[in-house]
Design an enzyme around this catalytic site. Structure first.
Site, PDB file in Angstrom:
ATOM      1  N   GLU A 222      45.714  40.963 -25.644  1.00 39.04           N
ATOM      2  CA  GLU A 222      44.799  41.652 -24.731  1.00 39.04           C
ATOM      3  C   GLU A 222      43.563  40.781 -24.693  1.00 39.04           C
ATOM      4  O   GLU A 222      42.859  40.655 -25.691  1.00 39.04           O
ATOM      5  CB  GLU A 222      44.525  43.057 -25.277  1.00 39.04           C
ATOM      6  CG  GLU A 222      43.963  44.015 -24.254  1.00 39.04           C
ATOM      7  CD  GLU A 222      42.476  44.184 -24.439  1.00 39.04           C
ATOM      8  OE1 GLU A 222      41.742  43.228 -24.096  1.00 39.04           O
ATOM      9  OE2 GLU A 222      42.058  45.248 -24.914  1.00 39.04           O
ATOM     10  N   CYS A 258      36.274  45.912 -23.848  1.00 42.14           N
ATOM     11  CA  CYS A 258      37.105  45.172 -22.904  1.00 42.14           C
ATOM     12  C   CYS A 258      37.177  45.848 -21.553  1.00 42.14           C
ATOM     13  O   CYS A 258      37.593  45.222 -20.580  1.00 42.14           O
ATOM     14  CB  CYS A 258      38.522  44.936 -23.446  1.00 42.14           C
ATOM     15  SG  CYS A 258      39.013  46.037 -24.741  1.00 42.14           S
TER      16      CYS A 258
END
Lengths: 493, 493
Positions: A222, A258
């Protein structure tokens, strides 16, 4: 290096751990959750010191982390995740006589999990990737993030002790520190999958190592995301609090998330003063560590220095004697042409409290603009009023967002990812290295592989495939003759 | 190069094709199947000339190919493949208030499919990878195999016409020829996934290209496999026809099958004469093309020349004036120590009618021997009698086979893969580049990615996620409050 022993221990644990009944692994996951909850005061105290994150945020994060472990316990007890399929033998099968074939998902083997810096609980030692891999029945080696070493060690002690007390095999959970050890393990043939949460740069390096091994392995990274948000004229008019809400999502946890919205597209005539006012009210917040602080300073300077950028809230970065940075929000404004002309300076993720407002004249250009500028994101968001949402004008924009994002939001803000069965936290590269999700119950499938058994005696079948179904899992059966009627499909459809 | 236009056409088709209702795509797949069946005489005549495969085999392969298209039609009409999940908003969710989140699997976009040489129908232009990608809603570009160019072109014409007549968008199916074009497309950003069936060498090269793109894509390569078979003392004693059955599996289609058993382990005292007799009765069979023929000749020489090898059936390779090879089966015998000592010469796949019998003294060494020599295969097989299967002595061997193979067979032979919902045709590297399956209905998941919609109005949700469920697909709903009881799990388990 001791990584050889670590890989050997993980490999040795793989078979006995794979054979544990899901109910037993679920109990173990709940035991880990309980142990972490019991130790939370101590752990949060360490985390506060090592990361600079606020107490309230860390309390919530522990709660999220332990409930995520409990959620995966729930997922595996049910057994649907095994996707057990039983095709009965069929001498009259349309392609030719068919044997008895049964298929189940089995754990891939030892998983190496590179922990993140920004969620010292939820994406770290006992975080989502560890929970998903353990739930799947895979031994886990966590490569600790250097940003919170003491917390990593103490968390690993709690996890390891709880797993052992719950009867799980030795070697099922291990912690390593140091980049070299992490890379050595990623190259070790006994490691069968990698997981990672962090920067695009490091994630890509590791993904390339995983792909170039003599025996490549899947690597679930990720990486980066700028999470664009599109606000319509109607949304700005209808919701005077919209810009404050935006700033809350940009500055929470000092923007080190994020899913922080890095871009907010607003109509050219939008009144942006409230952003400056809201930014001025945000107290400074420590950045996670000196490295992240320095990187943020650099990104902030690049954005502030780009031609055509108008500063709405300059913010500030203060450095203390321990080289830690403390930041207040920086928000700038550009028009679409400036963004296109200076994409090299502006498009990259700023990991910290910084966001870019983009004024647009013509909403019709947004779908193609989005496809060009934002080919891969964790999230993208639309703010619109009810009329605009209902009358179809947003359909093309929503298509563009769905093609390029793992999650499309209508209203609200992308930070604060919920952990549910329908969550998707993963999108086209560079959001993630594969399209798999690292949050939510679908994350377990990353660590499973299909194995079919043909003509097997009952005694040598894995329990989920046996006719007496001792674990009581859902079994999808295709009995003889069921599909022999394909010839009629042409008429039926 | 014209690949730019091809990629552009595929990209343009992606959105309208993704939005076709599964029922309409199913009708189109059935129409393709019907059109291929109608053209089968013509197609088989071309295939016979271009590949040298036997008429009966090709008739069966067309039947398999068209029924596979119909099977995928069945899979998508049902809609379970969409894995639609709906988590209702829940203000009391244990991790914190939860928004309405819904997740569905959407097509990844244009898929590039490198066709195989050895199944001119079932793993070629209209083969399994094309069927799975079209079923998923992805435009397909097939890179034709040079071994059957005329068949590839004619098949593509039939497929393209049937898809157009069924109302599918232009650009949804295209054929390209030539290695350079294939590689150029694999590097094109508009191609979003790759599929391949062929050699380990070429597959690895292409997988590395896919992984090293600026934006990497998943690459589903089905590479090499030697498919070991283990026969116990009891099996050899109980089944005098065992060795003939083995030879049939080795020599069918001249051994040019990815599931051909390359190794058969037998007890040291087994009587192997029947193999030689059976081999002598097999007529010569053309190899697919001069390249494959030459490669087989080389492998055969290497095996025959390895020290310690005893020849049971030498076989022969004849070359005609067109540089085509015609082979009869070659079967050799070694002991375990010879295999270990000369693994460099012996372990590699021989793509053609060649197999190696391995005599073992001690069945107890087989599980570890297997793990060491065969870390990744499509299949592995056990032949044993009922008593041996029942008394538990094979449990460790079966574990070893399941860890290293996609499919474990009990009796029978691995060639002749059935196309069913439980089939797994994919195993640890180098059997396949990922653990995904390329045969059976689970193959569709390779070309799908999860997208979540948060707080979306009904009108902007994809049909499978709407409350009125216009396509009638299975929806997995988590209603508010359902999971709020995790706190009680510790007590419950």
């Amino acid at each position: 290096m001791d990584t050889d022993r670590i890989a050997a221990d993980a490999a040795r644990a793989a078979r006995p751990f794979a054979e544990t009944e899901p109910r037993a692994r679920a109990q173990a996951l709940v035991a880990v959750a309980d142990a972490l909850d019991a130790a939370s005061d101590e752990l949060i105290a360490i985390a506060t010191r090592e990361t600079g994150l606020a107490q309230g945020r860390l309390v919530g994060e522990v709660r999220r982390t332990t409930n995520q472990l409990r959620l995966f316990a729930e997922v595996i007890v049910d057994g649907a995740y095994l996707d057990a399929r039983i095709d009965a033998a069929d001498p009259d099968y349309v392609i030719g006589p068919r044997p008895d074939v049964r298929r189940v998902l089995e754990p891939v083997g030892p998983v190496l999990n590179f922990a993140a810096s920004n969620f010292p609980f939820a994406f770290s030692v006992a975080g989502g990737d560890s929970a998903a891999a353990l739930a799947a029945g895979c031994p886990v080696v966590v490569k600790a993030h250097s940003g919170h070493p003491e917390l990593s060690r103490r968390t690993a002690e709690v996890v390891t002790a709880a797993l052992a007390a719950a009867g799980m095999p030795d070697g099922v959970f291990q912690l390593v520190e140091g980049q070299e050890r992490g890379v050595a393990l990623l190259r070790d043939d006994r490691i069968r999958a990698g997981a990672f949460t962090g920067s695009t740069h490091v994630g890509r390096l590791l993904a390339d190592i995983a792909a170039s091994r003599p025996r490549p392995i899947p690597f679930y990274g990720e990486l980066g995301s700028v999470n664009p948000v599109y606000a319509t004229t109607g949304a700005v008019a209808a919701d005077p609090g919209l810009l404050q809400g935006f700033l809350g999502s940009v500055s929470g946890s000092a923007g080190q998330l994020c899913t922080k919205p890095g871009f907010l597209f607003v109509p050219a005539d939008a009144e942006l003063e409230p952003v400056a006012d809201a930014a001025a009210a945000v107290p400074e917040h420590r950045l996670l560590n000196p490295g992240i602080g320095r990187a943020f300073e650099e990104r902030r300077s690049a954005v502030l220095g780009a031609p055509g950028v108008t500063v709405l809230a300059e913010g500030a970065v203060r450095v203390d004697e321990a080289d830690q940075r403390f930041a207040t929000p920086t928000v700038v404004e550009v028009d679409v042409d400036t963004l296109l002309a200076h994409r090299d300076e502006l498009l990259e993720e700023s990991f910290g409290p910084l966001s870019i407002l983009v004024r647009y004249d013509d909403a019709d250009v947004l779908p193609e603009l989005h496809r060009e500028l934002f080919p891969g994101n964790l999230t993208s968001t639309v703010h619109a009023n009810d009329l605009e949402l209902a009358d179809g004008r947003l359909a093309d924009l929503v298509d563009a967002l769905a093609e390029t994002s793992g999650r499309v939001l209508f209203g609200g803000w992308p930070t604060g990812v919920s952990v549910t069965s329908a969550m998707q936290h993963g999108g086209p590269f560079p959001a993630t290295t594969t399209d798999a999700t690292s949050v939510g119950t679908a994350a377990i499938t990353r660590f499973l592989r299909g194995v079919a058994y043909q003509g097997a005696p009952q005694s040598l079948l894995p329990p989920p495939l046996r006719d007496d179904n001792p674990w009581g899992v859902p079994q999808r059966r295709s009995d003889a003759g069921r599909s022999a009627g394909w010839g009629s499909l042409a008429g039926e459809y």
